[in-house]
Design a protein around this motif. Structure first.
Motif, PDB file in Angstrom:
ATOM      1  N   ALA A 156       0.824  -1.210   0.000  1.00  0.00           N
ATOM      2  CA  ALA A 156       0.000   0.000   0.000  1.00  0.00           C
ATOM      3  C   ALA A 156       0.854   1.255   0.000  1.00  0.00           C
ATOM      4  N   ARG A 157       1.946   1.249   0.757  1.00  0.00           N
ATOM      5  CA  ARG A 157       2.769   2.454   0.859  1.00  0.00           C
ATOM      6  C   ARG A 157       3.528   2.769  -0.428  1.00  0.00           C
ATOM      7  N   MET A 168       5.679  -5.395  -8.628  1.00  0.00           N
ATOM      8  CA  MET A 168       5.370  -4.478  -9.722  1.00  0.00           C
ATOM      9  C   MET A 168       6.538  -3.519  -9.916  1.00  0.00           C
ATOM     10  N   ARG A 169       6.680  -3.047 -11.133  1.00  0.00           N
ATOM     11  CA  ARG A 169       7.679  -2.002 -11.388  1.00  0.00           C
ATOM     12  C   ARG A 169       7.245  -0.717 -10.696  1.00  0.00           C
ATOM     13  N   THR A 170       8.117  -0.139  -9.926  1.00  0.00           N
ATOM     14  CA  THR A 170       7.821   1.116  -9.242  1.00  0.00           C
ATOM     15  C   THR A 170       9.022   2.038  -9.340  1.00  0.00           C
ATOM     16  N   TYR A 230       3.815   4.922  -6.288  1.00  0.00           N
ATOM     17  CA  TYR A 230       5.050   4.952  -7.088  1.00  0.00           C
ATOM     18  C   TYR A 230       5.020   3.942  -8.228  1.00  0.00           C
ATOM     19  N   THR A 231       3.856   3.296  -8.447  1.00  0.00           N
ATOM     20  CA  THR A 231       3.759   2.365  -9.558  1.00  0.00           C
ATOM     21  C   THR A 231       3.689   3.120 -10.876  1.00  0.00           C
ATOM     22  N   PHE A 232       4.100   2.475 -11.956  1.00  0.00           N
ATOM     23  CA  PHE A 232       4.019   3.076 -13.274  1.00  0.00           C
ATOM     24  C   PHE A 232       2.566   3.088 -13.752  1.00  0.00           C
TER      25      PHE A 232
END
Length: 254
Positions: A116-117, A241-243, A121-123
């Motif tokens: 969650a935090r 995930m990419r962040t 910042y995810t794409f």
């Protein structure tokens, strides 16, 4: 709540009264319809719908569930892919349980996750809440701009009031990866339930850039918490995930 501040003179005038209608048949003014929709939106505890989004990127169809304060589930029924070169997301599932967001990629069987935090910042291609964000966007536009009633239709036996906001300057941007400046909005509000059935967004030249339609809408029915629980299938490859931030490795139950 009522719709508030003024806009430019290009805002259309309300529909003229139809003298053939009885007092009970005269449609309510636009601000009254807007106020009822805002009140309904602000009282939502849970929500579900089948949502179809149409833009120059194609047609996207999803089943969405939401429950306060921020849990959601999205089943991608028809999704050609957000970014050129990436596989379609038809059959994908995205679930956020309040602590972890999961994305089951149907094309590969892999499972992506982010805490969650780190979600902010995810794409953008991992963005999954567009159908929910449109509801909030329309709510804020109707609260912040004067609107008029531009039409009344009957769909599926329900009366739909179309509210219109028009401005000479940009009033908002479309949500999601591709952001287009918006100068006009049409919002179709269903009578009695006062839920959003359709939202259309237009650019400065009057061209339609985005349409979002809601069907099979439910609200405040007590969606069970189990709808927002997810565990990766046995044998699935689980990866972050990419962040834009460092995501810790998956070590089991998160």
């Amino acid at each position: 709540m009522t719709a508030g501040c003024s806009v430019s003179p290009v805002t259309p005038e309300p529909l003229p009264p139809d003298e053939s209608l009885t007092p009970d048949e005269v449609p309510p003014p636009g601000p009254e319809v807007a106020a009822k929709f805002i009140e309904t939106y602000d009282s939502l505890q849970d929500f579900s719908a089948t949502v179809t989004t149409v833009s120059e990127r194609g047609i996207f169809r999803e089943e969405v569930w939401f429950k306060e304060p921020d849990r959601f589930r999205v089943n991608y029924l028809e999704h050609p892919g957000s970014v050129e070169g990436l596989p379609p997301k038809t059959g994908d599932l995205v679930v956020f349980d309040g602590e972890t967001q999961w994305h089951h990629a149907n094309a590969t069987g892999n499972v992506l996750y982010v805490s969650a935090r780190a979600r902010n910042y995810t794409f953008s291609e991992e963005y999954a809440t567009g159908a929910l964000d449109v509801l909030g966007l329309v709510r804020n536009l109707l609260a912040g701009y004067e609107c008029s009633l531009s039409g009344v239709q009957t769909e599926d036996g329900k009366t739909i009031y179309t509210l219109e906001i028009v401005n000479l300057t940009r009033i908002t941007d479309t949500p999601g990866l591709w952001r287009y400046p918006i100068y006009a909005v049409h919002a179709g509000i269903e009578e009695e339930s006062w839920t959003l059935r359709r939202a259309e967004f237009f650019n400065a030249s009057g061209g339609k850039v985005l349409t979002v339609e809601y069907r099979n809408v439910t609200r405040n029915i007590g969606v069970p918490d189990s709808m927002f629980q997810y565990s990766p299938p046995e044998g699935a490859i689980v990866e972050p995930m990419r962040t834009l931030a460092i995501t810790p490795p998956y070590i089991g139950d998160v």
